[in-house]
Design a protein around this motif. Sequence first.
Motif, mmCIF file in Angstrom:
data_model
loop_
_atom_site.group_PDB
_atom_site.id
_atom_site.type_symbol
_atom_site.label_atom_id
_atom_site.label_comp_id
_atom_site.label_asym_id
_atom_site.label_seq_id
_atom_site.Cartn_x
_atom_site.Cartn_y
_atom_site.Cartn_z
ATOM 1 N N GLU A 1 128.304 -46.760 27.276
ATOM 2 C CA GLU A 1 129.699 -46.980 26.913
ATOM 3 C C GLU A 1 129.840 -48.181 25.982
ATOM 4 O O GLU A 1 130.604 -48.154 25.011
ATOM 5 N N LYS A 2 129.064 -49.229 26.261
ATOM 6 C CA LYS A 2 129.112 -50.438 25.433
ATOM 7 C C LYS A 2 128.647 -50.140 24.007
ATOM 8 O O LYS A 2 129.206 -50.641 23.023
ATOM 9 N N LYS A 3 127.622 -49.288 23.901
ATOM 10 C CA LYS A 3 127.085 -48.907 22.594
ATOM 11 C C LYS A 3 128.154 -48.168 21.777
ATOM 12 O O LYS A 3 128.362 -48.438 20.588
ATOM 13 N N ILE A 4 128.863 -47.247 22.439
ATOM 14 C CA ILE A 4 129.922 -46.486 21.767
ATOM 15 C C ILE A 4 131.080 -47.398 21.377
ATOM 16 O O ILE A 4 131.643 -47.291 20.278
ATOM 17 N N GLY B 1 131.933 -32.838 14.454
ATOM 18 C CA GLY B 1 131.190 -33.364 13.305
ATOM 19 C C GLY B 1 131.977 -34.437 12.571
ATOM 20 O O GLY B 1 131.424 -35.470 12.168
ATOM 21 N N THR B 2 133.270 -34.209 12.418
ATOM 22 C CA THR B 2 134.137 -35.177 11.727
ATOM 23 C C THR B 2 134.217 -36.494 12.505
ATOM 24 O O THR B 2 134.095 -37.584 11.936
ATOM 25 N N VAL B 3 134.397 -36.375 13.825
ATOM 26 C CA VAL B 3 134.476 -37.568 14.677
ATOM 27 C C VAL B 3 133.152 -38.333 14.648
ATOM 28 O O VAL B 3 133.133 -39.564 14.527
ATOM 29 N N ALA B 4 132.039 -37.594 14.729
ATOM 30 C CA ALA B 4 130.712 -38.231 14.739
ATOM 31 C C ALA B 4 130.447 -38.980 13.438
ATOM 32 O O ALA B 4 129.948 -40.113 13.445
ATOM 33 N N ARG B 5 130.802 -38.352 12.306
ATOM 34 C CA ARG B 5 130.573 -39.001 11.007
ATOM 35 C C ARG B 5 131.463 -40.216 10.823
ATOM 36 O O ARG B 5 131.044 -41.245 10.299
ATOM 37 N N PHE C 1 128.589 -41.773 15.377
ATOM 38 C CA PHE C 1 128.024 -41.397 16.674
ATOM 39 C C PHE C 1 126.788 -40.523 16.486
ATOM 40 O O PHE C 1 126.753 -39.666 15.599
ATOM 41 N N ASP C 2 125.789 -40.722 17.344
ATOM 42 C CA ASP C 2 124.626 -39.830 17.351
ATOM 43 C C ASP C 2 124.812 -38.763 18.430
ATOM 44 O O ASP C 2 125.841 -38.707 19.104
ATOM 45 N N GLU C 3 123.790 -37.926 18.617
ATOM 46 C CA GLU C 3 123.892 -36.824 19.582
ATOM 47 C C GLU C 3 124.111 -37.328 21.000
ATOM 48 O O GLU C 3 124.870 -36.741 21.780
ATOM 49 N N GLU C 4 123.426 -38.416 21.331
ATOM 50 C CA GLU C 4 123.549 -38.981 22.676
ATOM 51 C C GLU C 4 124.969 -39.501 22.927
ATOM 52 O O GLU C 4 125.531 -39.315 24.011
ATOM 53 N N LEU D 1 130.431 -38.622 25.407
ATOM 54 C CA LEU D 1 131.877 -38.508 25.235
ATOM 55 C C LEU D 1 132.418 -37.148 25.682
ATOM 56 O O LEU D 1 133.539 -37.053 26.175
ATOM 57 N N THR D 2 131.621 -36.107 25.492
ATOM 58 C CA THR D 2 132.085 -34.761 25.831
ATOM 59 C C THR D 2 131.664 -34.309 27.216
ATOM 60 O O THR D 2 132.122 -33.266 27.687
#
Length: 413
Positions: free
Chosen positions: A336-339, A372-376, A380-383, A388-389
């Motif tokens: 969570e801290k990383k995000i 994809g839009t949120v990640a870019r 965010f990476d896959e992890e 988040l999901t």
Amino acid sequence: MLWSEKHSPKTIDEVIGNPEVLEKIKVWALEWSRGTRKPPLFLAGPPGVGKTCLARALAKTYGWEFLEINASDVSDKEKLEKVLSAAGGSSSLSGALKLIFIDEVDGAPERGVIPTIYEAAKSTRQPMIIAANDAWDQSVSSLKTTCTLLEMRRVNVRSVASRLKVIAKEEKLEIGEEHVGALAENSGGDMRAGINDLQSLAWLDEGGLFVRERERNTYDFVRKVLKAKTYDEAREADRGVDLEPEMKFKWIEENVPREYDKPEDVARAFDALSRSDMFYGRIRNRQYWGFLRYFGDLLTAGVALAKDEPYHKFSKYDFPNYIRKMGATKARRAKEKKILGKIGARTHASNRRARDAFGLVKLMLKKGEDEGTVARYFGFDEEDMAFLTGRKAPAKEKENGKTEKKEAKRKKK
């Protein structure tokens, strides 16, 4: 005795964290010791960063007398004016300087207190440090015009962990790296909270820390309080119990629902616990231990008399679950801290403020926003996206394998 008091720094060089602020304070103190009057300091920062410890250590380092005033306790500005006038005008009988430390100015209950402190700060002939949790509170804005503002930040988690290791060694505790790390993470940069949690952890039955005789006394304390029929019985149960106030609270809080069956009894008991916690919060914030009596009365007699009648049954009491869970959430909090760091970097906000957007990001994904839009956008990476999901995170072994295959293909080309 609380370990946060017992292991407080003895000199300014032992204070941990905020190195730039410390250097400025040392220069300021050195100028005063050479006879050069300097404007008062205004220390601002959240609870637990060490404002009070720093002031006390500074006085000890330079051999100054130490006068501490908590502005949140001041109800008579005339008395405060007399005290500050007398303290700020002359040195002690020995000729030494007096460090006047005024804490929690942003919590002053009376409007006339701040102007009184302002006048004292302008005219003092003694070193003065004013402290607040929030320097940007409008009620204290005038003080910043006559003082040098120094903002203190929460202590680095690694520094908290390092200090906890030293204290554990001094207290002869055999505590693992994992527990120290969990305590440091859980402290949120609040050194005092980390030390108090370490003291609580010393009761765990792990690594030889838990003393069986204490365990029996503690369970006996809980049983006597919850089974007590009168005020005197409940207060008597508290006598001679070798347990810190916070641990007493956690033990009673954990076991009230195990003893009391009626909802109205449980509600009244937790109301008493809530009020006892309020008094203990005032003790921590104001360092006024006269409130300990009220804390004890509500914790023991308040809880005991919350029931309509005694429960004639066997109740299996248990160790407070709070401490057992501290280590369990370490990995989750790290993710969570990383995000939060990535959200903060994208929105130009601190991790604390980024937390406000954390829930919003999760809600966006839940409502069908393109992943994809949120990640870019946030990087965010896959992890991160899996966290988040709520999906299962990709296995690291597979990721490493894919990376190796890609690298091999690249070399062939």
